[in-house]
Enzyme design. Sequence first.
Site, PDB file in Angstrom:
ATOM      1  N   ASP A 123      11.179   5.066  -8.770  1.00 24.93           N
ATOM      2  CA  ASP A 123      10.907   4.958  -7.336  1.00 24.93           C
ATOM      3  C   ASP A 123       9.447   4.602  -7.053  1.00 24.93           C
ATOM      4  O   ASP A 123       8.822   5.178  -6.164  1.00 24.93           O
ATOM      5  CB  ASP A 123      11.298   6.239  -6.578  1.00 24.93           C
ATOM      6  CG  ASP A 123      12.795   6.330  -6.325  1.00 24.93           C
ATOM      7  OD1 ASP A 123      13.515   5.369  -6.652  1.00 24.93           O
ATOM      8  OD2 ASP A 123      13.249   7.364  -5.799  1.00 24.93           O
TER       9      ASP A 123
ATOM     10  N   HIS B  60      15.833   4.198  -5.951  1.00 26.53           N
ATOM     11  CA  HIS B  60      15.505   3.295  -4.847  1.00 26.53           C
ATOM     12  C   HIS B  60      15.154   1.882  -5.309  1.00 26.53           C
ATOM     13  O   HIS B  60      15.503   0.927  -4.635  1.00 26.53           O
ATOM     14  CB  HIS B  60      14.351   3.862  -4.005  1.00 26.53           C
ATOM     15  CG  HIS B  60      14.779   4.937  -3.072  1.00 26.53           C
ATOM     16  ND1 HIS B  60      14.909   4.730  -1.721  1.00 26.53           N
ATOM     17  CD2 HIS B  60      15.153   6.216  -3.289  1.00 26.53           C
ATOM     18  CE1 HIS B  60      15.322   5.836  -1.141  1.00 26.53           C
ATOM     19  NE2 HIS B  60      15.471   6.751  -2.084  1.00 26.53           N
TER      20      HIS B  60
HETATM   21 MN   LIG Z   1      12.432   9.272  -4.724  1.00 24.39          MN
END
Ligand SMILES: [Mn+2]
Length: 413
Positions: A48, A81
């Site tokens: 991420d 993500h």
């Molecule tokens: Mn995260």
Amino acid sequence: MARFAHIADVHLGAFRDARLRELNLRAFEKALDEVQQQNVDFLIIAGDLFDISIPDLSVVERAVRKMRSLDKPIYAVYGSHDYSPTQTSVIDVLNEAGVLQKVSSGQYVEVNEAGQKVQKLRLDVLTDPKTGVRITGISARKLGLEKTYFHDLDAQALEALPGPKIFVFHCAIQEHKPQSLQRVDAVPLSLFPKGFDYYAGGHVHARLLTDAPDGGGKIVYPGPLSAADFRDMEEIAGQPHGFYVVDLDAKKAEFVPVPFGKVRIVRIDAEGMGSQDANERIQKACGTAQSGDVVLLHTLGTLAEGKPSDIDWTAARRALEQACPIVYVNNALESRERQQVRVEAQTPDAIAEKVFRDTLADRDLPEGLGKEAGVKLSLQLLEVLRKENPGDNKKRWEDVVAAQGAQVLGIEA
Ligand SMILES: [Mn+2]
């Protein structure tokens, strides 16, 4: 002697508000300045790094410029993500460009296990040239599918490796899940390879430093580097976020806080209040908010009478802006009727229909927008808005949703 920095969950490009996005970017730049000053051999980013798999290029440019200025290797895995099952991620691009090195590659091989031939995932292991530390890991996949990788992992091959060695991962651990993530998918400790000196975690937005069960090693989550959402910022108001600097030989991990900005919280629980009293309370609290960089207005509770729309939100926001330039509102106030709807209606569709019908009942709207036509239109629009993003590019998906929404409304997108 090996020293390294461990960062996770940076979420570069997060926030719609450009000023919040800037605070998040600046925190990353400051963190890398700090990493540069600390006497470390390399940097680990446990997933991420970016908020989406194909972020805005201006964000990528800033991040790349900063990472290039660091004269130390960067080892990374994908997070939930910045990974996409269907598209090339920015992480792949940065890997190809040599800005960072992905440490989560591997292949399935056939091995003999108790006389049976089974498919096992054999991870590639990278050796840091300067320190000789071995690094490997497992990236996140969508919907917690990385669990399959853990299941299939050829742990024996990893456990046979001489140390020092680091395992990088981006998932929650069953035994170490914080209260707030009880319903989130997690991998049990039993599926992790044993005997590593350091388990560099990401994904869980809460700090954790604990001993690995087989002794010797440490399991560490630095938590988000700065903030990616309301909850992260709420936490920052209490304690700073940051990253770890680890001395592998001394088995020491030191937390390094990273400045984000002064976050103020105005929280008002209006449970059982009338909307008029609630409005007074909210205006007063907003008028006396302490100064800072960001203020979070968090309103909650069920009003005894009146509706959340009775509150003068514009005045509240204006008052807050006197104290802090960036105002972030999380309004969870509810009216009693809405609560009743929730209890009476059974399915989400029935709840939606009832909410639309009740809301439109006492409104004077032009032909086609009010009454039954309005309910139908609202339900069609909801159908478009609640479709899940099948890919990952947020912007492109927003365009698709906007076009479909415009079609429902019979207007140009
Ligand atoms: Mn995260």
